[in-house]
Scaffold this motif. Structure first.
Motif, PDB file in Angstrom:
ATOM      1  N   PRO A  55       0.812  -1.222   0.000  1.00  0.00           N
ATOM      2  CA  PRO A  55       0.000   0.000   0.000  1.00  0.00           C
ATOM      3  C   PRO A  55       0.843   1.269   0.000  1.00  0.00           C
ATOM      4  O   PRO A  55       0.498   2.242  -0.675  1.00  0.00           O
ATOM      5  CB  PRO A  55      -0.827  -0.150   1.283  1.00  0.00           C
ATOM      6  CG  PRO A  55      -0.968  -1.617   1.475  1.00  0.00           C
ATOM      7  CD  PRO A  55       0.352  -2.186   1.018  1.00  0.00           C
ATOM      8  N   LEU A 361      -6.262   3.861   1.430  1.00  0.00           N
ATOM      9  CA  LEU A 361      -6.373   2.702   0.548  1.00  0.00           C
ATOM     10  C   LEU A 361      -6.598   1.429   1.354  1.00  0.00           C
ATOM     11  O   LEU A 361      -7.462   0.605   1.026  1.00  0.00           O
ATOM     12  CB  LEU A 361      -5.101   2.586  -0.291  1.00  0.00           C
ATOM     13  CG  LEU A 361      -5.012   1.436  -1.292  1.00  0.00           C
ATOM     14  CD1 LEU A 361      -6.089   1.561  -2.353  1.00  0.00           C
ATOM     15  CD2 LEU A 361      -3.628   1.419  -1.941  1.00  0.00           C
ATOM     16  N   ARG A 368     -10.041   0.978  -4.303  1.00  0.00           N
ATOM     17  CA  ARG A 368      -8.796   0.388  -4.789  1.00  0.00           C
ATOM     18  C   ARG A 368      -8.702   0.325  -6.323  1.00  0.00           C
ATOM     19  O   ARG A 368      -7.666   0.693  -6.882  1.00  0.00           O
ATOM     20  CB  ARG A 368      -8.578  -0.997  -4.175  1.00  0.00           C
ATOM     21  CG  ARG A 368      -7.267  -1.651  -4.609  1.00  0.00           C
ATOM     22  CD  ARG A 368      -7.044  -2.974  -3.908  1.00  0.00           C
ATOM     23  NE  ARG A 368      -6.689  -2.782  -2.515  1.00  0.00           N
ATOM     24  CZ  ARG A 368      -5.426  -2.644  -2.083  1.00  0.00           C
ATOM     25  NH1 ARG A 368      -4.425  -2.669  -2.942  1.00  0.00           N
ATOM     26  NH2 ARG A 368      -5.182  -2.478  -0.806  1.00  0.00           N
ATOM     27  N   PHE A 371      -8.026   3.774  -7.518  1.00  0.00           N
ATOM     28  CA  PHE A 371      -6.689   4.180  -7.077  1.00  0.00           C
ATOM     29  C   PHE A 371      -5.627   3.576  -7.995  1.00  0.00           C
ATOM     30  O   PHE A 371      -4.689   4.256  -8.430  1.00  0.00           O
ATOM     31  CB  PHE A 371      -6.471   3.703  -5.634  1.00  0.00           C
ATOM     32  CG  PHE A 371      -5.327   4.364  -4.922  1.00  0.00           C
ATOM     33  CD1 PHE A 371      -5.562   5.352  -3.983  1.00  0.00           C
ATOM     34  CD2 PHE A 371      -4.012   3.999  -5.178  1.00  0.00           C
ATOM     35  CE1 PHE A 371      -4.505   5.971  -3.310  1.00  0.00           C
ATOM     36  CE2 PHE A 371      -2.956   4.606  -4.515  1.00  0.00           C
ATOM     37  CZ  PHE A 371      -3.207   5.600  -3.579  1.00  0.00           C
TER      38      PHE A 371
END
Length: 386
Positions: A55, A361, A368, A371
């Motif tokens: 992440p 996130l 996600r 993103f």
């Protein structure tokens, strides 16, 4: 993990492992647009390895760092080596000594060579011309002066090519220019700083397109800014310092302020910077870069831009009511902004933004797949550059 997210991360992994030679070219001399940066073939998607960034690393693909002085600080180099940075923006304090600046760029590039993300850093500055130049030399004419030349289109193309040659001589690959703001009246913000090609949106479109095409043909990404336009901002209405509201009509926005952007998009402009002003006709509650209505509705929806969106400075006074840098980064990403510009000349600012994005996130506060799609657009741009 949902299959959509897994497929998007796989596509990003392919981009991270792919050399620049396989990427889509810039527009050619005929003016044809480049392939949209976010487009991948079905075969590429299916062949992608199951590479998964942490992440923190995935968040770092969205963040542009900055630092103070002539030497990159160790925390910044560490972040780059760890795959937690997309790039760096430079200011006068970084570029004051040309030899040491080239050494600093080489040091940053070497750190990226040690990163698990095998793509060039986005190394950028504001080299608009005239008063707004971080490097000595081209383009020396301001955009206002370019617009006043006997052959302004040639002058704009020369400025774009000159900017590219100047930036590449230092190892940079992104210019935060040209400005596409259409000036409104003498003494306004863009006129006072000589940053507008003029009051005619058609002329601004032609000159911006000429600058973009010439610059990107020399492998330096261009940035059209400040969408949807700061042309009506008063002389003291600087979003760097304070909140700015521009109560322009929908017709003015459509026919004047946003009018130069279709030509820029047709030219294949790599990035669009969204302003921090509030436009009540589009969204009365949020600055443009924090507004899905502006980013997703106007820029991507109505105008069809598929490239990389980039914020203006996250430390701007216009965002004083929207929390700390982490909160601002998350809000901008949620609105649809791809790159987050941490330009306070403090590497800790970029680290804080990255940490906040990573947390959002991980907790599901940010979607996600969306993103990762943003990280893919950025990766595709980086893959085309050197």
């Amino acid at each position: 993990m949902p299959s959509t997210a897994r497929r998007l991360i796989g596509c990003l992994g392919l981009l991270l492992a792919t050399s620049c030679s396989s990427a889509a070219p810039h527009p050619d001399d005929s003016g044809a647009s480049a392939s949209p940066p976010s487009r991948l073939t079905a075969n590429a998607a299916s062949a992608a390895p199951a590479t998964q960034l942490t992440p923190d690393q995935l968040a770092g693909q969205r963040v542009i760092y900055s630092y103070q002085g002539l030497t990159p600080p160790e925390p910044l180099l560490t972040a780059i080596r760890a795959g937690r940075a997309a790039g760096v923006i430079f200011f006068h304090g970084n570029t004051a000594d040309p030899d040491r600046f080239r050494q600093a760029v080489a040091q940053l590039r070497q750190a990226q060579q040690e990163s698990p993300v095998h793509l060039p850093l986005l190394l950028m500055t504001d080299q608009e011309g005239g008063l707004v130049r971080r490097l000595p030399g081209a383009p020396e004419l301001s955009q206002k002066a370019v617009g006043a030349q006997p052959d302004p289109v040639t002058a704009a193309a020369d400025a774009g090519a000159g900017a590219a040659a100047n930036l590449t001589s230092y190892g940079l690959n992104v210019n935060l220019a040209p400005v596409l703001d259409v000036s409104h009246q003498h003494g306004d913000f863009t006129d006072r700083t000589q940053r507008s090609y003029g009051p005619d949106p058609a002329a601004v479109a032609r000159l911006g397109q000429a600058f973009i095409t010439a610059q990107q043909q020399h492998q330096v990404a261009a940035t059209a800014k400040h969408f949807p336009g700061l042309g009506t901002a008063a002389g003291d209405a600087n979003t760097d310092n304070l909140p700015v509201t521009l109560p322009v009509s929908p017709s003015r926005l459509n026919q004047v302020d946003e009018a130069p952007y279709p030509a820029a998009i047709e030219a294949g402009v790599d990035l669009v910077m969204v302003s921090w002003a509030v436009y009540p006709a589009l969204d009365p509650a949020h600055p443009a870069g924090l507004s899905p209505a502006v980013v997703q509705g106007e820029l991507r929806g109505r105008l069809g831009f598929t490239g990389v969106t980039v914020t203006d400075a996250l430390e701007a006074g216009a965002l004083s009511g929207f929390g700390d840098v982490g909160a601002r980064a998350v809000a901008a990403a949620g609105a649809g902004m791809d790159l987050l510009l941490c330009s306070a000349q403090d590497a800790n600012q970029g680290a804080d933004a990255t940490a906040a994005l990573s947390d959002a996130l991980t907790t599901g506060h940010l979607n996600r797949p969306e993103f990762t799609a943003a990280a893919e657009r950025i990766a595709a741009l980086r893959a085309r550059l050197t």
